[in-house]
Design a protein around this motif. Sequence first.
Motif, PDB file in Angstrom:
ATOM      1  N   THR A  50       0.851  -1.194   0.000  1.00  0.00           N
ATOM      2  CA  THR A  50       0.000   0.000   0.000  1.00  0.00           C
ATOM      3  C   THR A  50       0.881   1.236   0.000  1.00  0.00           C
ATOM      4  O   THR A  50       1.793   1.357   0.822  1.00  0.00           O
ATOM      5  CB  THR A  50      -0.911   0.016   1.244  1.00  0.00           C
ATOM      6  OG1 THR A  50      -1.688  -1.181   1.239  1.00  0.00           O
ATOM      7  CG2 THR A  50      -1.834   1.219   1.227  1.00  0.00           C
ATOM      8  N   TYR A  51       0.599   2.160  -0.920  1.00  0.00           N
ATOM      9  CA  TYR A  51       1.308   3.430  -0.993  1.00  0.00           C
ATOM     10  C   TYR A  51       0.303   4.525  -0.632  1.00  0.00           C
ATOM     11  O   TYR A  51      -0.649   4.779  -1.368  1.00  0.00           O
ATOM     12  CB  TYR A  51       1.857   3.676  -2.403  1.00  0.00           C
ATOM     13  CG  TYR A  51       2.879   2.664  -2.838  1.00  0.00           C
ATOM     14  CD1 TYR A  51       4.206   2.812  -2.497  1.00  0.00           C
ATOM     15  CD2 TYR A  51       2.519   1.566  -3.603  1.00  0.00           C
ATOM     16  CE1 TYR A  51       5.152   1.885  -2.899  1.00  0.00           C
ATOM     17  CE2 TYR A  51       3.444   0.643  -4.004  1.00  0.00           C
ATOM     18  CZ  TYR A  51       4.763   0.801  -3.650  1.00  0.00           C
ATOM     19  OH  TYR A  51       5.694  -0.113  -4.046  1.00  0.00           O
ATOM     20  N   ASP A  52       0.488   5.175   0.514  1.00  0.00           N
ATOM     21  CA  ASP A  52      -0.368   6.284   0.918  1.00  0.00           C
ATOM     22  C   ASP A  52       0.248   7.585   0.437  1.00  0.00           C
ATOM     23  O   ASP A  52       1.430   7.848   0.652  1.00  0.00           O
ATOM     24  CB  ASP A  52      -0.523   6.316   2.447  1.00  0.00           C
ATOM     25  CG  ASP A  52      -1.295   5.108   2.948  1.00  0.00           C
ATOM     26  OD1 ASP A  52      -2.210   4.667   2.234  1.00  0.00           O
ATOM     27  OD2 ASP A  52      -0.972   4.604   4.043  1.00  0.00           O
ATOM     28  N   LYS A  53      -0.564   8.402  -0.192  1.00  0.00           N
ATOM     29  CA  LYS A  53      -0.156   9.713  -0.713  1.00  0.00           C
ATOM     30  C   LYS A  53       1.106   9.626  -1.560  1.00  0.00           C
ATOM     31  O   LYS A  53       2.152  10.184  -1.211  1.00  0.00           O
ATOM     32  CB  LYS A  53       0.056  10.715   0.426  1.00  0.00           C
ATOM     33  CG  LYS A  53      -1.211  11.123   1.117  1.00  0.00           C
ATOM     34  CD  LYS A  53      -2.032  11.958   0.184  1.00  0.00           C
ATOM     35  CE  LYS A  53      -3.287  12.469   0.876  1.00  0.00           C
ATOM     36  NZ  LYS A  53      -4.151  13.160  -0.020  1.00  0.00           N
ATOM     37  N   PRO A  54       1.046   8.932  -2.677  1.00  0.00           N
ATOM     38  CA  PRO A  54       2.222   8.895  -3.553  1.00  0.00           C
ATOM     39  C   PRO A  54       2.454  10.262  -4.191  1.00  0.00           C
ATOM     40  O   PRO A  54       1.549  11.076  -4.308  1.00  0.00           O
ATOM     41  CB  PRO A  54       1.855   7.853  -4.602  1.00  0.00           C
ATOM     42  CG  PRO A  54       0.392   7.729  -4.542  1.00  0.00           C
ATOM     43  CD  PRO A  54      -0.050   8.129  -3.181  1.00  0.00           C
ATOM     44  N   VAL A  55       3.663  10.519  -4.575  1.00  0.00           N
ATOM     45  CA  VAL A  55       4.066  11.803  -5.151  1.00  0.00           C
ATOM     46  C   VAL A  55       4.062  11.673  -6.678  1.00  0.00           C
ATOM     47  O   VAL A  55       4.581  10.704  -7.225  1.00  0.00           O
ATOM     48  CB  VAL A  55       5.470  12.195  -4.649  1.00  0.00           C
ATOM     49  CG1 VAL A  55       5.920  13.502  -5.269  1.00  0.00           C
ATOM     50  CG2 VAL A  55       5.482  12.270  -3.134  1.00  0.00           C
ATOM     51  N   LYS A  93      -1.615  13.510 -14.453  1.00  0.00           N
ATOM     52  CA  LYS A  93      -0.439  13.298 -13.600  1.00  0.00           C
ATOM     53  C   LYS A  93      -0.065  11.825 -13.633  1.00  0.00           C
ATOM     54  O   LYS A  93      -0.923  10.942 -13.674  1.00  0.00           O
ATOM     55  CB  LYS A  93      -0.738  13.728 -12.161  1.00  0.00           C
ATOM     56  CG  LYS A  93      -0.892  15.223 -12.021  1.00  0.00           C
ATOM     57  CD  LYS A  93      -1.020  15.618 -10.580  1.00  0.00           C
ATOM     58  CE  LYS A  93      -1.140  17.126 -10.460  1.00  0.00           C
ATOM     59  NZ  LYS A  93      -1.245  17.554  -9.076  1.00  0.00           N
ATOM     60  N   TYR A  95       1.971   8.894 -11.653  1.00  0.00           N
ATOM     61  CA  TYR A  95       2.566   8.416 -10.402  1.00  0.00           C
ATOM     62  C   TYR A  95       3.283   7.118 -10.741  1.00  0.00           C
ATOM     63  O   TYR A  95       2.708   6.230 -11.353  1.00  0.00           O
ATOM     64  CB  TYR A  95       1.488   8.164  -9.343  1.00  0.00           C
ATOM     65  CG  TYR A  95       0.737   9.409  -8.949  1.00  0.00           C
ATOM     66  CD1 TYR A  95       1.148  10.163  -7.862  1.00  0.00           C
ATOM     67  CD2 TYR A  95      -0.370   9.836  -9.664  1.00  0.00           C
ATOM     68  CE1 TYR A  95       0.461  11.313  -7.494  1.00  0.00           C
ATOM     69  CE2 TYR A  95      -1.064  10.979  -9.306  1.00  0.00           C
ATOM     70  CZ  TYR A  95      -0.646  11.705  -8.220  1.00  0.00           C
ATOM     71  OH  TYR A  95      -1.315  12.834  -7.858  1.00  0.00           O
ATOM     72  N   SER A 110      -5.415  14.247  -7.957  1.00  0.00           N
ATOM     73  CA  SER A 110      -4.433  13.695  -7.015  1.00  0.00           C
ATOM     74  C   SER A 110      -4.813  12.249  -6.722  1.00  0.00           C
ATOM     75  O   SER A 110      -5.989  11.894  -6.731  1.00  0.00           O
ATOM     76  CB  SER A 110      -4.380  14.501  -5.721  1.00  0.00           C
ATOM     77  OG  SER A 110      -5.594  14.370  -5.019  1.00  0.00           O
ATOM     78  N   LEU A 111      -3.821  11.468  -6.492  1.00  0.00           N
ATOM     79  CA  LEU A 111      -4.021  10.056  -6.191  1.00  0.00           C
ATOM     80  C   LEU A 111      -3.920   9.904  -4.688  1.00  0.00           C
ATOM     81  O   LEU A 111      -2.887  10.219  -4.089  1.00  0.00           O
ATOM     82  CB  LEU A 111      -2.956   9.216  -6.909  1.00  0.00           C
ATOM     83  CG  LEU A 111      -3.032   7.710  -6.764  1.00  0.00           C
ATOM     84  CD1 LEU A 111      -4.326   7.193  -7.371  1.00  0.00           C
ATOM     85  CD2 LEU A 111      -1.846   7.070  -7.450  1.00  0.00           C
ATOM     86  N   ASP A 112      -5.011   9.462  -4.070  1.00  0.00           N
ATOM     87  CA  ASP A 112      -5.013   9.338  -2.605  1.00  0.00           C
ATOM     88  C   ASP A 112      -4.158   8.169  -2.142  1.00  0.00           C
ATOM     89  O   ASP A 112      -3.320   8.321  -1.261  1.00  0.00           O
ATOM     90  CB  ASP A 112      -6.445   9.170  -2.098  1.00  0.00           C
ATOM     91  CG  ASP A 112      -7.283  10.404  -2.361  1.00  0.00           C
ATOM     92  OD1 ASP A 112      -6.709  11.508  -2.423  1.00  0.00           O
ATOM     93  OD2 ASP A 112      -8.509  10.256  -2.521  1.00  0.00           O
ATOM     94  N   SER A 113      -4.387   7.005  -2.698  1.00  0.00           N
ATOM     95  CA  SER A 113      -3.585   5.835  -2.343  1.00  0.00           C
ATOM     96  C   SER A 113      -3.742   4.799  -3.450  1.00  0.00           C
ATOM     97  O   SER A 113      -4.659   4.860  -4.250  1.00  0.00           O
ATOM     98  CB  SER A 113      -4.020   5.242  -1.001  1.00  0.00           C
ATOM     99  OG  SER A 113      -5.319   4.716  -1.095  1.00  0.00           O
TER     100      SER A 113
END
Length: 170
Positions: A50-55, A93, A95, A110-113
Amino acid sequence: MTKKLWIVYGGVFVVLFLLFMNVALMRHYFKGQTEEWKDTVRVTVVDTVTYDKPVARDSLVVRYVRMMVPVVRDTLHSIYTDTIQVDMPITQKRYEDSTYTAWVSGYEPSLDSIRVYTRKDVVTINKIIKEPPNRFVVSFNVGYGLTQNGLQPYIGIGVGYKLFSFGKQK
């Protein structure tokens, strides 16, 4: 020595010679005939990352959309409200990491997770080799033996060739 004893010794020699030749030929025939097989076990493991708040790695304006946006003249009291046409940028965008790539488009996206399910196969191969049993034995013997005095009881240790086995086989 008598003629009869020479015949017995000659017969024993011929039997022993034939037995030796049989063993030598059979040993040559069965040489290298090991039984071999492989036992393969395959296990599939699924890892959840799980990736939370990826840039975001990259951002690109795809197009502009003309929208009507409300404009408020007074910030304290909503006295006069009007709308104006504005060109809003629709961006895309990207990611990215070593295990995933995600594309998100929209107005300020934006991608949340993100959850990535990677599958990994674990394969175990066991090589099993079964060699043929050794037929030559050294054993404790009880029986009759041919001596100078004729047939007499015999107890002792002897060397032999195993023709067949009794009991449980490995």
